[in-house]
Scaffold this active site. Structure first.
Site, PDB file in Angstrom:
ATOM      1  N   GLY A  13       0.738  -1.207  -0.236  1.00  0.00           N
ATOM      2  CA  GLY A  13      -0.181   0.054   0.055  1.00  0.00           C
ATOM      3  C   GLY A  13       0.882   1.223   0.029  1.00  0.00           C
ATOM      4  O   GLY A  13       0.490   1.975  -0.733  1.00  0.00           O
ATOM      5  N   ASP A  70       7.976   6.838   8.669  1.00  0.00           N
ATOM      6  CA  ASP A  70       7.536   6.364   9.852  1.00  0.00           C
ATOM      7  C   ASP A  70       6.240   7.318  10.120  1.00  0.00           C
ATOM      8  O   ASP A  70       6.200   8.495   9.866  1.00  0.00           O
ATOM      9  CB  ASP A  70       8.517   6.247  10.995  1.00  0.00           C
ATOM     10  CG  ASP A  70       8.202   5.446  12.070  1.00  0.00           C
ATOM     11  OD1 ASP A  70       7.639   4.367  11.824  1.00  0.00           O
ATOM     12  OD2 ASP A  70       8.662   6.059  13.264  1.00  0.00           O
ATOM     13  N   GLY A 156      -5.808   0.421  10.255  1.00  0.00           N
ATOM     14  CA  GLY A 156      -5.276   0.999  11.688  1.00  0.00           C
ATOM     15  C   GLY A 156      -6.284   1.827  12.675  1.00  0.00           C
ATOM     16  O   GLY A 156      -7.270   1.226  12.630  1.00  0.00           O
ATOM     17  N   ASP A 158      -7.801   4.328  11.662  1.00  0.00           N
ATOM     18  CA  ASP A 158      -8.858   5.122  10.763  1.00  0.00           C
ATOM     19  C   ASP A 158     -10.221   5.228  11.279  1.00  0.00           C
ATOM     20  O   ASP A 158     -10.739   6.271  11.068  1.00  0.00           O
ATOM     21  CB  ASP A 158      -8.779   4.538   9.318  1.00  0.00           C
ATOM     22  CG  ASP A 158      -7.517   5.100   8.620  1.00  0.00           C
ATOM     23  OD1 ASP A 158      -6.875   6.214   9.117  1.00  0.00           O
ATOM     24  OD2 ASP A 158      -7.441   4.539   7.632  1.00  0.00           O
ATOM     25  N   HIS A 183      -1.767  12.750   6.193  1.00  0.00           N
ATOM     26  CA  HIS A 183      -0.458  13.123   6.583  1.00  0.00           C
ATOM     27  C   HIS A 183       0.607  12.635   5.667  1.00  0.00           C
ATOM     28  O   HIS A 183       1.403  13.339   5.386  1.00  0.00           O
ATOM     29  CB  HIS A 183      -0.275  12.455   8.076  1.00  0.00           C
ATOM     30  CG  HIS A 183      -0.637  10.927   8.151  1.00  0.00           C
ATOM     31  ND1 HIS A 183      -2.027  10.741   7.882  1.00  0.00           N
ATOM     32  CD2 HIS A 183      -0.131   9.897   8.731  1.00  0.00           C
ATOM     33  CE1 HIS A 183      -2.077   9.463   7.948  1.00  0.00           C
ATOM     34  NE2 HIS A 183      -0.929   8.900   8.498  1.00  0.00           N
ATOM     35  N   ARG A 184       0.286  11.670   5.058  1.00  0.00           N
ATOM     36  CA  ARG A 184       1.393  10.763   4.081  1.00  0.00           C
ATOM     37  C   ARG A 184       1.370  11.451   2.815  1.00  0.00           C
ATOM     38  O   ARG A 184       2.516  11.802   2.560  1.00  0.00           O
ATOM     39  CB  ARG A 184       1.081   9.265   3.933  1.00  0.00           C
ATOM     40  CG  ARG A 184       2.157   8.517   4.086  1.00  0.00           C
ATOM     41  CD  ARG A 184       1.860   7.116   3.598  1.00  0.00           C
ATOM     42  NE  ARG A 184       0.673   6.555   4.319  1.00  0.00           N
ATOM     43  CZ  ARG A 184       0.796   6.243   5.637  1.00  0.00           C
ATOM     44  NH1 ARG A 184       1.681   6.208   6.237  1.00  0.00           N
ATOM     45  NH2 ARG A 184      -0.591   5.780   6.235  1.00  0.00           N
TER      46      ARG A 184
HETATM   47  P1  IMP Z   1       4.479   2.194  10.390  1.00  0.00           P
HETATM   48  O1  IMP Z   1       4.643   3.750   9.866  1.00  0.00           O
HETATM   49  O2  IMP Z   1       4.470   1.388   9.294  1.00  0.00           O
HETATM   50  O3  IMP Z   1       5.457   2.164  11.506  1.00  0.00           O
HETATM   51  O4  IMP Z   1       2.837   2.157  11.161  1.00  0.00           O
HETATM   52  C1  IMP Z   1       2.730   3.058  12.233  1.00  0.00           C
HETATM   53  C2  IMP Z   1       1.077   2.591  12.652  1.00  0.00           C
HETATM   54  O5  IMP Z   1       0.558   3.935  12.805  1.00  0.00           O
HETATM   55  C3  IMP Z   1       0.429   1.784  11.826  1.00  0.00           C
HETATM   56  O6  IMP Z   1       0.374   0.566  12.216  1.00  0.00           O
HETATM   57  C4  IMP Z   1      -0.937   2.377  12.086  1.00  0.00           C
HETATM   58  O7  IMP Z   1      -1.206   1.775  13.175  1.00  0.00           O
HETATM   59  C5  IMP Z   1      -0.767   3.871  12.541  1.00  0.00           C
HETATM   60  N1  IMP Z   1      -0.963   4.605  11.255  1.00  0.00           N
HETATM   61  C6  IMP Z   1      -0.271   5.337  10.485  1.00  0.00           C
HETATM   62  N2  IMP Z   1      -0.763   5.832   9.296  1.00  0.00           N
HETATM   63  C7  IMP Z   1      -1.871   5.677   9.663  1.00  0.00           C
HETATM   64  C8  IMP Z   1      -3.230   5.888   9.032  1.00  0.00           C
HETATM   65  O8  IMP Z   1      -3.430   6.693   7.884  1.00  0.00           O
HETATM   66  N3  IMP Z   1      -4.118   5.562   9.272  1.00  0.00           N
HETATM   67  C9  IMP Z   1      -4.332   4.874  10.199  1.00  0.00           C
HETATM   68  N4  IMP Z   1      -3.577   4.416  11.129  1.00  0.00           N
HETATM   69  C10 IMP Z   1      -2.455   4.752  10.836  1.00  0.00           C
END
Ligand code: IMP
Length: 199
Positions: A13, A70, A156, A158, A183-184
């Site tokens: 993704g 991250d 996650g 959301d 955010h991304r």
């Molecule tokens: P990582 O960046 O892969 O270490 O993931 C960080 C964690 O933050 C994920 O497993 C989600 O729990 C949460 N997270 C990050 N971005 C999102 C998002 O866009 N929606 C929901 N949860 C998020």
């Protein structure tokens, strides 16, 4: 235009979202599925620190410009938790896999009757070149946490996050709509701006 970039993740993704956003600025985009990228333990205490750890290890191993990210959810009334531990809060002791219903329940329990349910998602991208040049790009989206969670379109946290100025949770929103404001997306837009100027 950058000749080559490695995205240091196996998360499909994330690879698709990043590659789509960066395709105008990079001739060849590779991911951890195409090229050997070391697995790195996230031992730093900040988003930027962990993104840098992953991008540095990838740049060192591949000798190519490398991008790592991250991200997480920070709840203001909980002093920014779960923050860098966002994924870990959903891990079940003694079992494989993650349960975000459980993690969302923890947050709601900890908030209790607190009126401040504000939170933000944050994404930090680290771009590291093999010669040691490093850049950080950060995106945030502010919002509020609802209970019970609603919607099954996202992932996650959301379903409990309603972005400021919106009525739906990220879990109820169409993915394209979330992708425009997330955010991304904001961090990726900053990275795209930087790559535009990259000779
Ligand atoms: P990582 O960046 O892969 O270490 O993931 C960080 C964690 O933050 C994920 O497993 C989600 O729990 C949460 N997270 C990050 N971005 C999102 C998002 O866009 N929606 C929901 N949860 C998020």
């Amino acid at each position: 235009m950058l000749e080559k970039l490695v995205i240091a993740t196996h998360n499909k993704g994330k690879v698709v979202e990043m590659a789509t956003s960066l395709q105008e600025h990079v001739r060849t985009i590779l991911s951890a599925d195409d090229i050997d990228v070391p697995e790195v333990e996230e031992t730093e205490d900040s988003f930027a620190g962990n993104a840098l750890l992953k991008a540095r290890a990838c740049a060192k191993a591949t000798k190519l410009p490398s991008l790592a990210d991250d991200s997480g959810l920070c709840v203001n009334a909980l002093g920014g938790k779960p923050g860098i531990h966002s994924a870990r809060w959903a891990e079940l002791e003694g079992q494989e896999g993650r349960d975000f219903k459980l993690a969302m329940g923890f947050i709601d329990d900890k908030l209790g009757k607190n009126k401040d349910r504000s939170a933000y998602f944050i994404a930090v991208l680290a771009l590291v070149f093999p010669d040691g040049e490093e850049h950080i790009f950060e995106g945030r989206i502010e919002g509020n946490l609802i209970w019970p969670p609603s919607g099954d379109k996202g992932f996650g946290y959301d379903p409990m996050f309603v972005p400021e100025g919106k009525r739906q949770t990220f879990g109820e929103m169409e993915p394209e709509e979330k992708r425009k404001i997330s955010h991304r997306a904001k961090a990726l837009a900053k990275l795209s701006e930087f790559l535009k100027t990259y000779a």
